[in-house]
Design an enzyme around this catalytic site. Structure first.
Site, short mmCIF file in Angstrom:
data_model
loop_
_atom_site.label_atom_id
_atom_site.label_comp_id
_atom_site.label_asym_id
_atom_site.label_seq_id
_atom_site.Cartn_x
_atom_site.Cartn_y
_atom_site.Cartn_z
N GLU A 46 36.27 88.13 37.38
CA GLU A 46 35.50 86.92 37.70
C GLU A 46 34.13 86.93 37.00
O GLU A 46 33.41 87.93 37.03
CB GLU A 46 35.30 86.83 39.21
CG GLU A 46 34.52 85.62 39.68
CD GLU A 46 34.41 85.55 41.19
OE1 GLU A 46 34.06 84.48 41.71
OE2 GLU A 46 34.68 86.58 41.86
N LYS A 116 36.79 77.36 40.48
CA LYS A 116 36.93 77.99 41.79
C LYS A 116 36.81 76.94 42.88
O LYS A 116 35.87 76.15 42.90
CB LYS A 116 35.88 79.08 41.97
CG LYS A 116 36.10 80.00 43.17
CD LYS A 116 35.10 81.17 43.12
CE LYS A 116 35.31 82.17 44.22
NZ LYS A 116 34.37 83.32 44.09
N CYS A 152 39.29 84.84 42.88
CA CYS A 152 38.74 85.68 43.95
C CYS A 152 38.91 85.08 45.34
O CYS A 152 39.98 85.14 45.93
CB CYS A 152 37.27 86.01 43.66
SG CYS A 152 36.67 87.47 44.56
#
Length: 555
Positions: A46, A116, A152
């Site tokens: 990430e 994200k 994540c």
């Protein structure tokens, strides 16, 4: 590759926040190595270009622009016919908002961008402050394979992976910036198992490595098949490029070949986390080494051992700073510890500076009794000397107070709290004792210090004392550390009530006293240097209490 086979390289790298060029070079090097090993795709962690956690750097337009420019340069470089890249970076969208993004790069182009969706805003995370929330993502196509790219936190709930499965993803590649704390690897595994069960898809988990201020990223990248079996396991606490071969079998993908590293047990993991966090803090901030006061006590001894394991003996300088209350036993133990670690060791008596302060204050203190004020002058004199040595030679001062002492304020501001970093800040005193004994019996690979008893056994078994007055012990002011640490764990880690803690066998009066000490020491902790996060709830990013606070639990 064909549409039913591909070779994946998982790049578990150690980026530095803000060093966009240096981080890109890490990616380039990994891609070259992956190409030599015949990989088709390289998965990075990430925000690898920015380094994680970038915090408010993301608010600087120049920083985001630089990340995007370097990402576009890396994209052009993939025109060489080598592996594609899954690249994490901040990205400014067409709407002008900045996203935590992952790019699929191949054949000289940015083939796809995904943002994200689930931005964490708890514990050490504060992403909603700097990033915009992306839409639910669909899969991307990589040379005939439909890949889901949740980022994540996107896998810590079911919504994103469910969307990817429903829209045709065949497997999930997850870039992560997941920091270490105790038993974290097991927690990650359980989350991944849940997503695999829900989606029926294999999942590859790529995690960052390295220290970033208080946080340590431990790597430990791994993958699960659709049947929840382990496909491969990469090591913790070391940079690595993991190569795995994947084959389509029916409706799923199977890993035919991948490494299976053995993960360290809890003691080794905690020690390596402290060492990695210290090493990266010193080296990434450009210090030539460290200096610390070596008192003959357990806290400074374990910090010296960690420093040697992290940096090597030539970069660690220990100084004994004796006063009239320093025992011959302490002087002997400190010298023995320095000798076993092979570090430079000097003695600088503090009688003259302490007596000088006493003389200067004699008039204003006339008619008062001696108390902790005079004791603190000793600690502050030591702090001034260590900072002077640091200023003169450039080495950073290590602070050595443990979590038990920091919890109850058993530390002196501008004295033993002086310094730039504290490797044991998040270890309770009982953990310090336990890990010291563990290190004497163990020297895992990757440590730079010697094997054997690096901390003299007498340091571990003797009664702890600050040696600021005659015949002083820690238990003059504090309960036994096993009792104190249990109460503190209840208060700090679990936010338990006084009544709940009392049920564990502790007296109500003692719990009230410890709770009071915990609250009134908040102003000290705000001025303490950073230190490695080991527990699930460290002081600072995790536990944010007001300094001015009159609440006391009297339930």
């Amino acid at each position: 590759m064909t549409s039913d086979r591909f070779r994946l390289a998982v790049a578990q790298l150690n980026p530095t926040v803000g060093d966009v060029t240096g981080n890109a070079d890490l990616v380039r090097k990994a891609r070259v190595e992956a190409a030599e090993k015949g990989a088709d795709l390289v998965l990075t962690s990430e925000l690898i270009l920015a380094g994680y956690v970038p915090e408010d750097l993301v608010l600087k337009r120049a920083f985001v622009r630089r990340c995007m420019e370097v990402a576009e340069t890396l994209a052009k470089e993939t025109a060489d016919g080598g592996p594609g890249l899954v690249l994490g970076t901040p990205w400014r969208g067409d709407d002008g908002k900045v996203y935590n993004a992952v790019l699929l790069i191949d054949q000289g182009e940015i083939k796809a961008v995904r943002y994200k969706y689930d931005l964490p805003n708890y514990s050490v995370f504060d992403e909603k402050r700097v990033f915009a929330t992306g839409p639910l993502p669909g899969p991307v196509d990589f040379r005939g394979v439909r890949i889901g790219l949740p980022i994540c936190e996107d896998i810590w709930n079911d919504e994103v992976c469910e969307c990817l499965e429903e829209t045709g993803a065949e497997l999930l590649l997850v870039p992560n910036g997941s920091p270490y704390w105790q038993n974290r690897a097991e927690e990650r595994l359980q989350v991944v198992v849940s997503r695999v069960v829900e989606t029926g898809l294999p999942l590859i988990y790529c995690n960052q490595l390295g220290g970033q201020d208080e946080l340590v990223f431990d790597g430990g990248s791994f993958a699960l098949h659709a049947d929840r079996s382990l496909a491969f396991q990469m090591p913790q606490f070391e940079a690595a490029l993991g190569i795995s071969d994947w084959k389509r079998e029916g409706d799923t993908w199977i890993c035919e070949k991948g490494e299976f590293a053995t993960l360290p047990d809890l003691d080794e993991a905690n020690w390596k986390a402290c060492v990695l966090g210290l090493r990266d803090y010193v080296e990434k901030n450009g210090f030539p080494g460290v200096v610390l006061g070596l008192s003959g006590g357990i806290d400074s001894a374990i910090c010296a051992a960690m420093a040697v394991d992290a940096l090597g003996a030539d970069k660690v300088h220990a100084i004994m700073l004796p006063y009239r209350y320093t025992s011959e036993e302490s002087i002997k133990d400190a010298a023995a510890c320095a000798s076993r670690l092979g570090i430079r060791y000097d003695t600088i008596p503090i009688s003259e500076p302490v007596e000088g302060f006493m003389s200067a204050l004699r008039g204003i203190f006339k008619g008062t009794k001696e108390d902790t004020t005079e004791e603190n002058l000793q600690s502050r004199s030591r702090g001034v000397i260590l900072m002077a040595v640091s200023n003169k030679f450039g080495r950073m001062v290590l602070t050595t107070g443990n979590k038990s002492e920091m919890s109850v304020g058993y530390a002196t501001l501008y004295g033993d709290m002086n310094g730039g970093f504290n490797p044991v800040k998040d270890l309770y005193k009982t953990q310090v004792y336990h890990l010291s004994a563990w290190r004497n019996a163990n020297r895992p690979d990757g440590l730079l210090g010697p094997a054997g008893e690096v901390i003299p056994s007498n340091i571990i078994i003797k009664v702890p004392t600050a040696e600021l007055r005659e015949n002083q012990t820690d238990q003059d002011s504090l309960p036994p550390y096993d009792v104190l640490d249990d109460i503190l764990t209840c208060l700090v880690e679990h936010e338990m009530s006084v009544s709940e803690i009392e049920e564990r066998g502790h007296s109500r009066d003692l719990i009230h006293r410890v709770e009071h000490l915990l609250y009134v020491a908040e102003y000290k902790r705000r001025q303490a240097p950073p230190g490695v996060k080991i527990t699930a709830r460290n002081f600072g990013k995790d536990r944010r209490y007001p300094i001015t606070n009159r609440f006391r639990d009297r339930s």
